[in-house]
Design an enzyme around this catalytic site. Structure first.
Site, PDB file in Angstrom:
ATOM      1  CE1 TYR A 124       2.761   5.975  47.158  1.00 20.96           C
ATOM      2  CE2 TYR A 124       3.310   6.458  49.024  1.00 20.96           C
ATOM      3  CZ  TYR A 124       2.803   6.481  48.427  1.00 20.96           C
ATOM      4  OH  TYR A 124       2.077   5.610  50.077  1.00 20.96           O
ATOM      5  N   GLY A 162      -5.354  20.336  51.610  1.00 19.28           N
ATOM      6  CA  GLY A 162      -5.665  22.156  51.552  1.00 19.28           C
ATOM      7  C   GLY A 162      -6.832  22.479  51.738  1.00 19.28           C
ATOM      8  N   PRO A 170      -2.600  13.466  55.743  1.00 15.11           N
ATOM      9  CG  PRO A 170      -0.023  13.620  57.064  1.00 15.11           C
ATOM     10  CD  PRO A 170      -1.493  13.302  55.950  1.00 15.11           C
TER      11      PRO A 170
END
Length: 286
Positions: free
Chosen positions: A66, A214, A211
């Site tokens: 990340y 959209g 979790p």
């Protein structure tokens, strides 16, 4: 509702020998646009991490890819090595400036990455170290054996796997005790149902990535709106509350870089859905 009233009221789960609240925080969004580079305001990102802990979040999930490296660094700078917070990270996935995610499970690479993660997280031992994704170019057992060795060496407390099938989970468990599985799972996408069932039967933590999606909110908007209105809640909060009701081993990690969104996510931990509401949501995609 004042900021000071927001607290994590989710039930608890034991990751290894450490007890955490089941609603955690996903730190991927702390990075720059498209999860590449640093955010525009690093201090604001660190404050979000600190506020999550202040709200009672004691389980934070990140990965070396990340940023890459950015999310881990910001977490280390924000909270350091706290005994009251479990920080989980991952290795085995590369991120490039074109936005590609590239599996890389080479044992030597993983051994190198654990050292860089330890440094960025400002700790001597990683609480939970997860194999991010199986690599077709490296035998799965070789990668998992490396994580087992890191645990034996004391660099890692617990081992987890991510993006695995039921078969791969069984193969991983033959080599090392698996504390958690992190697979995609939400109201709309339940492709990992079989893996979740194994985790529930065996007491393995199940961390659903994405979790809240959209597609959840769009596909089940009317139902979510109806239930949300009955609880003075939002669609997102209902979707999170459903996950917490889905299984006792479920450890949702909604991610955000925004303080208000963080507080809204944490507030979902005190939302109590009725059995009928849980059933309606469960049946909606089955």
């Amino acid at each position: 509702m004042s900021h000071n009233s927001i607290t994590n009221e989710s039930e608890t789960f034991e990751i290894g020998e450490t007890t955490v609240h089941r609603l955690g925080f996903g730190a991927m969004r702390l990075c720059g646009e498209d999860i590449i580079g640093a955010p525009d305001d690093e201090e604001a990102a660190r404050k979000v991490v600190q506020h999550a802990v202040d709200c009672g979040v004691d389980f934070i999930d990140t990965a070396d890819s990340y940023g890459p490296a950015v999310s881990e660094r910001l977490i280390g700078e924000a909270i350091g090595n706290r005994d009251d917070v479990v920080v989980a990270t991952k290795a085995g996935l590369l991120r490039n400036d074109a936005g590609d995610w590239i599996a890389h499970g080479d044992p030597d690479y993983i051994r190198n990455q654990v050292l860089t993660s330890l440094d960025r997280l400002q700790t001597d031992t990683i609480d939970l170290y997860q194999f991010h994704r199986p690599d077709d170019d490296t035998p799965f057992e070789d990668s998992i054996a490396t994580f087992a060795e890191l645990k034996d060496d004391g660099l890692v407390d617990e081992v987890g796997v991510s993006n695995v099938s039921a078969e791969l989970l069984d193969r991983a468990r033959e080599q090392v005790e698996i504390a958690t599985v992190q697979n995609r799972y939400n109201l709309h996408d339940r492709g990992s149902r079989e893996v979740l069932e194994i985790c529930a039967d065996e007491g393995i933590g199940f961390i659903p990535w994405a979790p809240i999606d959209g597609d959840d909110l769009a596909a089940y908007g009317d139902l979510l709106d109806e239930i949300a209105a009955a609880h003075d809640a939002t669609r997102r909060q209902v979707a999170l509350a459903w996950l917490l009701e889905r299984a006792d081993v479920m450890l949702p990690i909604p991610g955000t870089s925004n303080r208000d969104h963080l507080e809204s996510n944490v507030a979902a931990s005190r939302l109590s859905l009725s059995d009928a509401e849980v059933q309606r949501l469960t049946q909606a995609a089955e």
